[in-house]
Design a protein around this motif. Structure first.
Motif, PDB file in Angstrom:
ATOM      1  N   UNK A 104      40.898  61.531  39.995  1.00  0.00           N
ATOM      2  CA  UNK A 104      39.540  61.188  39.544  1.00  0.00           C
ATOM      3  C   UNK A 104      39.691  60.389  38.258  1.00  0.00           C
ATOM      4  N   UNK A 105      39.340  59.115  38.268  1.00  0.00           N
ATOM      5  CA  UNK A 105      39.491  58.300  37.059  1.00  0.00           C
ATOM      6  C   UNK A 105      38.330  58.632  36.137  1.00  0.00           C
ATOM      7  N   UNK A 106      38.649  59.249  35.011  1.00  0.00           N
ATOM      8  CA  UNK A 106      37.604  59.820  34.151  1.00  0.00           C
ATOM      9  C   UNK A 106      36.968  58.814  33.197  1.00  0.00           C
ATOM     10  N   UNK A 107      37.594  57.644  33.016  1.00  0.00           N
ATOM     11  CA  UNK A 107      36.976  56.585  32.226  1.00  0.00           C
ATOM     12  C   UNK A 107      37.589  55.229  32.546  1.00  0.00           C
ATOM     13  N   UNK A 108      36.739  54.212  32.658  1.00  0.00           N
ATOM     14  CA  UNK A 108      37.057  52.803  32.485  1.00  0.00           C
ATOM     15  C   UNK A 108      35.734  52.132  32.132  1.00  0.00           C
ATOM     16  N   UNK A 109      35.785  51.126  31.288  1.00  0.00           N
ATOM     17  CA  UNK A 109      34.527  50.521  30.876  1.00  0.00           C
ATOM     18  C   UNK A 109      34.728  49.340  29.952  1.00  0.00           C
TER      19      UNK A 109
ATOM     20  N   UNK B 224      34.469  42.644  34.836  1.00  0.00           N
ATOM     21  CA  UNK B 224      35.354  43.794  34.589  1.00  0.00           C
ATOM     22  C   UNK B 224      35.203  44.831  35.710  1.00  0.00           C
ATOM     23  N   UNK B 225      33.954  45.147  36.058  1.00  0.00           N
ATOM     24  CA  UNK B 225      33.722  46.166  37.097  1.00  0.00           C
ATOM     25  C   UNK B 225      34.213  45.691  38.463  1.00  0.00           C
ATOM     26  N   UNK B 226      33.977  44.417  38.756  1.00  0.00           N
ATOM     27  CA  UNK B 226      34.421  43.894  40.058  1.00  0.00           C
ATOM     28  C   UNK B 226      35.937  44.058  40.184  1.00  0.00           C
ATOM     29  N   UNK B 227      36.651  43.736  39.141  1.00  0.00           N
ATOM     30  CA  UNK B 227      38.114  43.795  39.198  1.00  0.00           C
ATOM     31  C   UNK B 227      38.635  45.221  39.118  1.00  0.00           C
ATOM     32  N   UNK B 228      37.918  46.049  38.364  1.00  0.00           N
ATOM     33  CA  UNK B 228      38.343  47.452  38.277  1.00  0.00           C
ATOM     34  C   UNK B 228      38.224  48.146  39.641  1.00  0.00           C
ATOM     35  N   UNK B 229      37.128  47.862  40.331  1.00  0.00           N
ATOM     36  CA  UNK B 229      36.928  48.491  41.646  1.00  0.00           C
ATOM     37  C   UNK B 229      38.093  48.149  42.581  1.00  0.00           C
ATOM     38  N   UNK B 230      38.530  46.903  42.534  1.00  0.00           N
ATOM     39  CA  UNK B 230      39.685  46.509  43.367  1.00  0.00           C
ATOM     40  C   UNK B 230      40.951  47.225  42.910  1.00  0.00           C
ATOM     41  N   UNK B 231      41.114  47.313  41.595  1.00  0.00           N
ATOM     42  CA  UNK B 231      42.335  47.933  41.062  1.00  0.00           C
ATOM     43  C   UNK B 231      42.425  49.392  41.490  1.00  0.00           C
ATOM     44  N   UNK B 232      41.372  50.148  41.290  1.00  0.00           N
ATOM     45  CA  UNK B 232      41.451  51.594  41.548  1.00  0.00           C
ATOM     46  C   UNK B 232      41.498  51.912  43.037  1.00  0.00           C
ATOM     47  N   UNK B 233      41.006  50.982  43.825  1.00  0.00           N
ATOM     48  CA  UNK B 233      41.056  51.216  45.284  1.00  0.00           C
ATOM     49  C   UNK B 233      42.472  51.198  45.817  1.00  0.00           C
ATOM     50  N   UNK B 234      43.433  50.829  44.935  1.00  0.00           N
ATOM     51  CA  UNK B 234      44.845  50.821  45.343  1.00  0.00           C
ATOM     52  C   UNK B 234      45.423  52.243  45.381  1.00  0.00           C
TER      53      UNK B 234
END
Ligand code: GCU
Length: 611
Positions: free
Chosen positions: A508-513, A536-546
């Motif tokens: 569970x990723x508890x913070x990114x922002x 930032x959010x668009x790229x973070x969503x791709x990153x964490x989906x890994x």
């Protein structure tokens, strides 16, 4: 191994005995009480002029206190008294002082509160003066008699005042101090506003001589077919028959208490409508003893971590979350009532969340009841935040108290599924014993919920490593990462990153922002613009989906919040603007990126559950 097991059971024994009885009355809002909220007089006292000591721990309880506790009134024109509560200004209680008096916006120090009330205590009744939260340290007196001291800004505390109440005029004087200290919890450095004062409700509870002080009614760990728990009496008549009934579920049990007034019960479940975000079913639960009864509304659900999965009622769930501070931005200040709390949780629902991380300290207890009814899962946390005074025993005791009081307060809330023992604590040896003992305490006090902490990562090349040794004690792997804001370059440059996680547990990723000043528009590489945050959010969503075991996330943060650490004059002015919603309630572009991501996740998991 044998030594570790022995240590664990010793710890379990200490925890169970040290905290065997809750420090306060369970479910105070459904008891008989006089609400003492309202306008309280106050005196600002930066030099502690009014404090002449609290006569030390062992002083005679009935000895009169000195200083402002006396609440002296001038009786003759020549008598010298240099304060007068009656003629002093007032503050709203509940409410932080920072948002009510301009000169107190940044104030850290002592403020005295005084409140007079008329009350006629009854025979054969006991009385408890209850504070639901006072930040940070409170010296409390009633009618110039010492009641006690409490340190910790976010959990309830109470004093029995049966023998100290007058039949008629009464007055409370409380010295509140919110000075930040290294040895406190939180310590002296944190990224939120240090709101001081009596920030939650104050009540005078009237109880029978022997009453139902505490109880727990929940499904057994990972068992959808057994409701179990206990009822704890407080008083002289401890041997009683206790009845627990859940009429709508056709369940009832009558059990006898032991010599300590505790009754333990277990009820096999016939048919139950299990609580879940999409079905927040609450049952009326009645508990009755000889002279007392209490009613509660409780939902029944199980929560477990199995391999890389989180199972809610045995089904895999994705925690579509967001972080939240306990602040109403429209004041701005601590929430003052239920509707403030409801507004905050409703905004999370609009983001299509089923989960909220209540950061970084215990929030108003109303929020967990609202979440029960609204169908929101909760992560609750104690403010063991950044660089705590790890080797200081009183700091550890304080942290133990806070996690214990939080668990005691909300243990009957279906919405609460995670206890968090801290945030971004450094992976250094002194911290290990401290944090491991907190994890043990939480596990011993409540085996039915998940225990975690927001961990830090470290980077090697483009690899984000999550291997903090504390992870072995935790049920979830939770960590904060700010790639694309504090590190890792610009938003689109993080796509080359990947994760190396040392534990096969649910992640569970508890913070990114990232920050954005609402209404400031520019290109995606311009800091503080809505476009930067959106990218930032668009790229973070791709990153964490890994991440294979990704089972949830709580981005930082739902709403912009006040912080004295954020002073960029163009974009911050005392606000951390990483919110997806601005301080005026305006949704930023990134809000909709996350909402879309959660729509996808919801579809994905609904179809998973149906197969
Ligand atoms: C940290 C911290 C938050 C803080 C946030 C930020 O990770 O946990 O309390 O506000 O990052 O920097 O905005």
């Amino acid at each position: 191994m044998k030594k570790k097991l022995l240590l664990f059971f010793l710890m379990a024994f200490f925890v169970v005995n040290a905290f065997s009885q809750s420090n306060f009355i369970q479910n105070i809002y459904s008891r008989n009480y006089l609400n003492l909220d309202g306008k309280w007089h106050y005196i600002i006292d930066p030099f502690e002029t009014g404090f002449r000591g609290f006569q030390g721990a062992k002083a005679d309880e009935n000895e009169n206190l000195t200083g402002f506790f006396e609440n002296k009134q001038q009786r003759s024109k020549s008598e010298l008294i240099e304060y007068n509560f009656d003629k002093s200004a007032v503050l709203n209680v509940p409410g932080d002082w920072n948002s009510q008096d301009e000169k107190l916006l940044y104030y850290e120090g002592t403020v005295w509160y005084e409140h007079a009330f008329v009350f006629h205590p009854q025979q054969n009744k006991r009385y408890f003066l209850r504070f639901n939260a006072v930040n940070y340290e409170a010296y409390v007196s009633l009618n110039d008699k010492k009641l006690g001291v409490h340190a910790g800004g976010f959990t309830p505390f109470e004093f029995e005042v049966t023998k100290k109440l007058n039949d008629g005029n009464n007055f409370i004087v409380i010295k509140v101090n919110n000075t930040r200290k290294k040895e406190s919890v939180p310590t002296d450095n944190f990224d939120w506003w240090n709101y001081g004062g009596i920030i939650r409700d104050v009540m005078l509870a009237e109880m029978p001589v022997t009453f139902i002080k505490d109880y727990k009614v929940q499904l057994a760990k990972g068992d959808l077919k057994t409701i179990q728990g206990y009822v704890q009496l407080d008083g002289s008549d401890l041997f009683q028959q206790i009845k627990i009934s859940i009429p709508e579920a056709g369940l009832q049990a009558t059990v006898a208490t032991d010599a300590n007034g505790k009754a333990v019960f277990s009820m096999p479940v016939k048919k139950l409508n299990y609580w879940a975000p999409e079905n927040p079913k609450l049952y009326k639960v009645f508990i009755t003893s000889n002279k007392d009864s209490v009613k509660d509304e409780i939902g029944f659900r199980t929560i477990e971590a199995k391999g890389g999965d989180i199972l809610l009622n045995g089904k895999s769930v994705f925690l579509r979350g967001i972080c939240l501070h306990d602040e109403n931005p429209l004041i701005p200040g601590r929430p003052r009532n239920i509707s403030d709390c409801k507004m905050l949780l409703t905004w999370a629902k609009e983001l299509n969340c089923n989960f909220i991380r209540l950061a970084h300290y215990p929030h108003n207890e109303e929020e967990s009841r609202i979440a029960d009814a609204m169908g929101l899962l909760l992560w609750e946390e104690v403010p063991v935040y950044w660089t705590i005074d790890w080797t200081n025993d009183s700091t550890l005791r304080n942290a133990q108290h806070q996690i214990t009081d939080l668990i005691e307060r909300d243990k009957n809330r279906a919405s609460v599924i995670v206890w968090s023992i801290g945030n971004e604590t450094p992976n250094i040896s002194e911290r290990e014993k401290f944090m491991e003992s907190l994890a043990d305490t939480a596990h011993v006090l409540d085996e039915t919920r998940l225990v975690t902490a927001a961990l830090l990562t470290h980077t090697t090349g483009n690899t984000i490593n999550v291997d903090d040794p504390l992870g072995k004690k935790l049920d979830l792997v939770s960590f904060n990462e700010y790639y694309g804001w504090y590190t890792g370059g610009l938003p689109w440059e993080i796509n080359t990153f990947n994760f190396k996680i040392a534990y096969n547990k649910p992640v569970v990723i508890s913070e990114f922002g990232a920050e954005a000043l609402a209404g400031f528009h520019a290109d995606t590489s311009t800091r503080f613009s809505e476009e930067y945050q959106e990218s930032f959010y668009k790229n973070q969503v791709n990153l964490i989906n890994k991440i294979d075991n990704l089972r949830g996330t709580t981005p930082w943060i739902l709403i912009d919040f006040r912080s004295p650490k954020r002073m960029n004059p163009d974009y911050q002015n005392g606000w951390n603007n990483k919110g997806l919603i601005s301080q005026t309630g305006q949704k930023k572009k990134a809000f909709f990126i996350l909402k879309d991501f959660y729509q996808q996740k919801e579809k994905e998991y609904t179809s998973r559950q149906n197969h």
